[in-house]
Enzyme design. Structure first.
Site, short mmCIF file in Angstrom:
data_model
loop_
_atom_site.label_atom_id
_atom_site.label_comp_id
_atom_site.label_asym_id
_atom_site.label_seq_id
_atom_site.Cartn_x
_atom_site.Cartn_y
_atom_site.Cartn_z
N ASP A 246 0.88 0.44 -3.58
CA ASP A 246 0.52 -1.10 -3.17
C ASP A 246 0.34 -1.86 -4.27
O ASP A 246 0.04 -1.57 -5.28
CB ASP A 246 -0.92 -0.65 -2.60
N SER B 299 -6.94 1.44 -6.99
CA SER B 299 -7.28 2.58 -6.14
C SER B 299 -7.75 3.78 -6.68
O SER B 299 -8.94 3.75 -7.42
CB SER B 299 -5.95 2.95 -5.36
N HIS C 176 -8.93 0.11 -2.86
CA HIS C 176 -9.00 0.85 -1.55
C HIS C 176 -10.19 1.75 -1.48
O HIS C 176 -10.38 2.92 -2.31
CB HIS C 176 -7.96 2.02 -1.58
#
Length: 362
Positions: free
Chosen positions: A302, A179, A206
């Protein structure tokens, strides 16, 4: 510090950020030249930097900002056009920590909950990183006893990370989750693996849709490895990489003798779509102990729950260490949860992966 040529946008961003009591606005200026001048007199942790501005635009100001205050974290902010997405990708390679696409209308800046949440969370995570982060676990070598219990050696006042033994099975597939700071980290890892692995590589980063296609193109360019934005129904091929498209989860299904990518718009997980967790769950179901997972820099957690499934099935997880992560959220979550077989500096991840996937040739 907010840097944007629109006074209206500056005001809206200020109100959105100051709604969080942990954030204060040190300065709000209208172009890159004033931003650099301000940073010469005032210390800030995070700069939200517009791309298109008169006098001095964001890309021109970026290296000057980093030079003026080494360690400052820069978030590029722009409207979501193909041109600006490409400039944002270049900015990440030039030292920006992250990016955020501005809503298409000024009204939605103050009313869009997702944008406000993403902006405030990124500013807080990067601000914490700029100040040296928090007390975090320290990765230490694990000892395997006769009962196969992993015991971490306490070497500092920080809570040590409990490492799992590295599985001996050669992985058939590699999955990467990332991310904040992820594009830069992905470029480094993929350069190390290019032309040396026969396994397919699935990547969930992401990013919004316009960015993921460009990310795949940049990975191909910097690594020399074939990397494409994934399409629904395509069969994966060894030695190639696939990036989850923005706004779609990427999972894998076994169909006959092929492993086929499926793109879904199931609800976001961890506020993310694409999310790393559904990818890992689907891969673990197919590959079990022959799955190798790499969790790179990123805020949030995540990948943690997906990694729990991976390790329960005998697969291996490698995480980026805190010192080389832009934000040690995602890798810190899997490391602190005792899910990793290795926690390594970014430049050591590629060589470690090659050791694991090429053992059969040794």
């Amino acid at each position: 510090m907010i840097v944007d040529d629109s006074a209206v946008i500056r005001g809206l961003l200020t109100r959105a950020l100051e709604s969080d009591p942990q954030i204060s606005i040190a300065a709000s200026v209208q172009n890159g030249k004033i931003a650099v001048s301000t940073l010469e007199r005032q210390k800030v942790d995070v700069v939200v930097l517009d791309i298109e501005m008169p006098v001095m635009d964001g890309m021109t100001a970026l290296p000057l900002i980093i030079k003026t205050q080494p360690g400052v974290k820069v978030i590029m902010a722009s409207t979501l056009t193909l041109k600006n997405a490409e400039i944002s990708m270049q900015a990440l390679q030039a030292g920006a920590a992250d990016y955020i696409p501005k809503p298409t209308s000024t009204g939605s800046i103050s009313t869009a909950g997702d944008f406000k949440r993403e902006l405030t969370e990124k500013v807080k995570a990067l601000g914490l990183a700029a100040r040296g982060g928090t007390q975090a676990p320290v990765a230490v070598p694990a000892q395997t006893t006769a009962s196969d219990t992993v015991v971490a050696k306490p070497v500092s006042a920080k809570r040590p990370i409990q490492l799992r033994p590295m599985p001996t099975m050669i992985p058939d597939i590699i999955a990467i989750g990332s991310s904040t700071g992820g594009p830069q980290a992905l470029f480094e890892v993929m350069k190390s693996l290019s032309g040396k692995v026969t396994q397919p590589i699935l990547i969930t980063q992401h990013m919004p849709a316009t960015f993921t296609k460009l990310l795949a193109e940049h990975i191909s360019r910097v690594s020399g490895m074939t990397c494409n934005e994934a399409t629904d129904g395509e069969a994966i091929v060894g030695g190639q990489a696939y990036v989850a498209p923005g706004d779609y989860h990427m999972v894998l299904e076994a169909e006959g003798g092929n492993k086929v990518i499926r793109l879904t718009q199931d609800p976001p997980e961890n506020f993310c779509r694409p999310s790393v967790d559904p990818m890992l769950r689907s891969l673990s179901k197919i590959y079990g102990p022959k799955l190798l997972v790499i969790i790179l820099t990123g805020m949030g957690s995540d990948g943690q729950r997906g990694s729990e499934v991976v390790t329960a099935a005998g697969g291996a997880v490698v995480a980026q260490d805190e010192a080389t992560s832009v934000v040690w959220g995602m890798p810190g979550a899997v490391a602190s949860d005792g899910l990793c077989s290795a926690v390594l500096p970014l430049k050591e991840i590629g060589p470690q992966v090659l050791k694991l996937v090429m053992r059969s040739a040794a």
